[in-house]
Design an enzyme around this catalytic site. Structure first.
Site, PDB file in Angstrom:
ATOM      1  N   ARG A   2       2.142   8.607  -6.373  1.00  0.00           N
ATOM      2  CA  ARG A   2       1.651   9.911  -6.868  1.00  0.00           C
ATOM      3  C   ARG A   2       1.906  10.197  -8.342  1.00  0.00           C
ATOM      4  O   ARG A   2       1.392  11.181  -8.855  1.00  0.00           O
ATOM      5  CB  ARG A   2       2.203  11.084  -6.046  1.00  0.00           C
ATOM      6  CG  ARG A   2       1.901  11.014  -4.549  1.00  0.00           C
ATOM      7  CD  ARG A   2       0.432  11.115  -4.259  1.00  0.00           C
ATOM      8  NE  ARG A   2       0.174  11.341  -2.823  1.00  0.00           N
ATOM      9  CZ  ARG A   2      -0.886  10.871  -2.187  1.00  0.00           C
ATOM     10  NH1 ARG A   2      -1.792  10.148  -2.830  1.00  0.00           N
ATOM     11  NH2 ARG A   2      -1.062  11.130  -0.912  1.00  0.00           N
ATOM     12  N   ASP A  58       0.747   2.631   3.795  1.00  0.00           N
ATOM     13  CA  ASP A  58      -0.129   3.722   3.338  1.00  0.00           C
ATOM     14  C   ASP A  58       0.687   5.017   3.207  1.00  0.00           C
ATOM     15  O   ASP A  58       0.215   6.111   3.561  1.00  0.00           O
ATOM     16  CB  ASP A  58      -1.338   3.912   4.252  1.00  0.00           C
ATOM     17  CG  ASP A  58      -2.425   4.788   3.616  1.00  0.00           C
ATOM     18  OD1 ASP A  58      -2.278   5.161   2.434  1.00  0.00           O
ATOM     19  OD2 ASP A  58      -3.414   5.104   4.309  1.00  0.00           O
ATOM     20  N   ASP A 105      -8.607   2.746  -3.370  1.00  0.00           N
ATOM     21  CA  ASP A 105      -8.135   3.347  -2.111  1.00  0.00           C
ATOM     22  C   ASP A 105      -8.114   4.871  -2.150  1.00  0.00           C
ATOM     23  O   ASP A 105      -7.726   5.486  -3.130  1.00  0.00           O
ATOM     24  CB  ASP A 105      -6.751   2.847  -1.742  1.00  0.00           C
ATOM     25  CG  ASP A 105      -6.320   3.426  -0.402  1.00  0.00           C
ATOM     26  OD1 ASP A 105      -6.998   3.138   0.584  1.00  0.00           O
ATOM     27  OD2 ASP A 105      -5.361   4.205  -0.367  1.00  0.00           O
ATOM     28  N   HIS A 129       0.839  -1.210   0.000  1.00  0.00           N
ATOM     29  CA  HIS A 129       0.000   0.000   0.000  1.00  0.00           C
ATOM     30  C   HIS A 129       0.873   1.258   0.000  1.00  0.00           C
ATOM     31  O   HIS A 129       1.159   1.821   1.060  1.00  0.00           O
ATOM     32  CB  HIS A 129      -0.923  -0.032   1.225  1.00  0.00           C
ATOM     33  CG  HIS A 129      -2.012   0.990   1.202  1.00  0.00           C
ATOM     34  ND1 HIS A 129      -3.248   0.770   1.757  1.00  0.00           N
ATOM     35  CD2 HIS A 129      -2.059   2.245   0.700  1.00  0.00           C
ATOM     36  CE1 HIS A 129      -4.003   1.839   1.598  1.00  0.00           C
ATOM     37  NE2 HIS A 129      -3.297   2.756   0.970  1.00  0.00           N
TER      38      HIS A 129
HETATM   39 ZN   LIG Z   1      -7.035   4.223   2.182  1.00  0.00          ZN
END
Ligand SMILES: [Zn+2]
EC number: 3.5.2.3
Length: 428
Positions: free
Chosen positions: A60, A303, A150, A56
């Site tokens: 960008r 993340d 996501d 995860h």
């Molecule tokens: Zn998320």
């Protein structure tokens, strides 16, 4: 020189031994291996792990190169001990076609600091209305097997069902960002005592838990695999535990920040603590640690969410959500899981390399540290303690919640297929 002898490394935290790399492969492990013709790296009791794998990561690119690029993001990954990252689909344009996922995949191949496996969007434009070209993305050169909207939740139950049915055909997985949108309208932080005191819009645990409950039931109904992104509540842990006890094909991840930080930090109004899902309570943090230790939560995923200074340096309500994480993840896991006795280093290798590689089908990663395996490795000085200084980050962004905080452990070397990407803490 194609041979490297790593001398005296604690493989998975075990007794010190030597590991010989020849070309792209581990040639042998054991005591007193010959250094003939090899460059020697004195490990001196550092811990050697299989290269970390992040399921995860927000790289960008394309579209938000002011936050991060594939190059800067993979350099940050190598600095943190990672040899493979899965790049989330919420780019501009969205990675919802074979063309965009192939573009990201090619950028990863060109830059080479770690392997980049694109994640495909579940729905066109992440809009939640129409399934994206999942089959075309899977069949593309990028070979996508993980799909996620996501940043947004696939909140329509029929779309989620269809996505689960579709990926089942080729053994793929849908990674859900579990956030019921109506229950989180205007939400700024965890709903609880602190949000009530501060008067900030609350983000109730049930907004996450209700989606997870629905999705594990859908996965059971369809007979397909679902992966839950960034679990953040004790209740989510209970649902996943129940689902696994029923044999439902569910896997789950936790971020380093949800293992360490709580919503008490929001009292500072420092937007560096603003993240989605929000920081929760001490009770949630303890439940997440326990669940990672007992395997209810399968993996740690960063993340990693880089944002430029101007998107974070503003008042709380206006600030972007997210934190960078690749360069501090292993240290936070050491602090919260290893130094607390909840996991040993073999357990860390399992949660941060072996299992994420399995879930994402990155078959050349997360392998045993033994002869014949690809030389994807990371060497960690676990005795080190130091203050986090974002000025030294390889990431283009600096939005870390750990600035000035003392954390244990430092990655000193990373090897991708036998080629050093990090040597003595410096990128090659
Ligand atoms: Zn998320």
């Amino acid at each position: 020189m194609s041979k490297i002898l790593i001398r005296g490394a604690k493989v998975l935290g075990g007794a010190p031994q030597d590991v010989l790399i020849d070309g792209e492969t581990i040639a042998g492990t054991g005591a007193g291996l010959s250094a003939e013709g090899a460059e020697v790296v004195e490990a001196g009791g550092k811990v050697l792990l299989p290269g970390l794998v992040d399921l995860h990561t927000h790289l960008r690119e394309p579209g938000r190169e002011d936050s991060e690029t594939v190059l800067t993001g993979t350099r940050a990954a190598a600095s943190g001990g990672y040899t493979a990252v899965f790049a989330m689909a919420n780019t501009f344009p969205v990675a919802d076609t074979a063309g965009v996922v192939e573009q990201v995949w090619r950028l990863g191949q060109e830059h080479g600091y770690c392997d980049v496996q694109p994640i495909g969007a579940v729905t066109v434009g992440l809009e939640g209305r129409k399934l994206a070209e999942l089959g075309a993305m899977h069949e593309s050169a990028a070979g996508v097997t993980v799909f996620s909207d996501d940043g947004k939740c696939v909140d329509d139950a029929v779309i989620m069902r269809r996505a689960l049915e579709y990926v089942k055909a080729f053994g793929g997985v849908v990674a859900q960002h579990a956030q019921e949108p109506r229950l989180t309208e205007g939400a700024q932080m965890n709903e609880g005592v602190v949000s009530a005191e501060l008067g900030l819009g609350g983000w109730p645990a049930v907004a996450e838990e209700s989606v997870i409950a629905r999705d594990v039931l859908l996965a059971e109904h369809v007979g397909s695999r679902v992966h839950i992104c960034h679990l953040s509540t004790a209740g989510s842990v209970e649902i996943v535990r129940w689902a696994k006890s029923r044999g439902i094909q569910v896997t789950a991840e936790v971020t380093p920040h949800h293992l360490l930080l709580t919503d008490e930090l929001v009292r500072t109004y420092d937007p560096v603590y603003k993240v989605n899902p929000p920081l929760r309570t001490e009770r949630d943090v303890m439940a997440l640690r326990e669940a990672l230790a007992d395997g209810t939560i399968d993996i740690v995923a960063t993340d990693h969410a880089p944002h430029p200074h101007e998107d974070k340096d503003c008042e709380w309500a206006a600030a972007a959500m997210g934190m960078v994480g690749l360069e501090t993840a292993l240290s936070v896991v050491q602090e919260t899981m290893v130094d607390t006795g909840l996991l040993d280093w073999a357990g860390v290798a399992d949660r941060m390399s072996v299992k994420p590689a399995q879930i994402g089908q990155a078959t050349r990663h997360g392998r045993p540290v033994s002869a014949g395996e690809p030389a994807n490795l990371t060497l960690v000085d676990t005795e080190y303690r130091g203050l986090v200084d974002p000025a030294g980050f390889a990431s283009r962004s600096r939005n870390t919640p750990y600035q000035g905080r003392e954390l244990p452990g430092r990655v000193t070397h990373t090897w991708l297929r036998g080629k050093a990407t990090l040597v003595d803490g410096k990128l090659t």
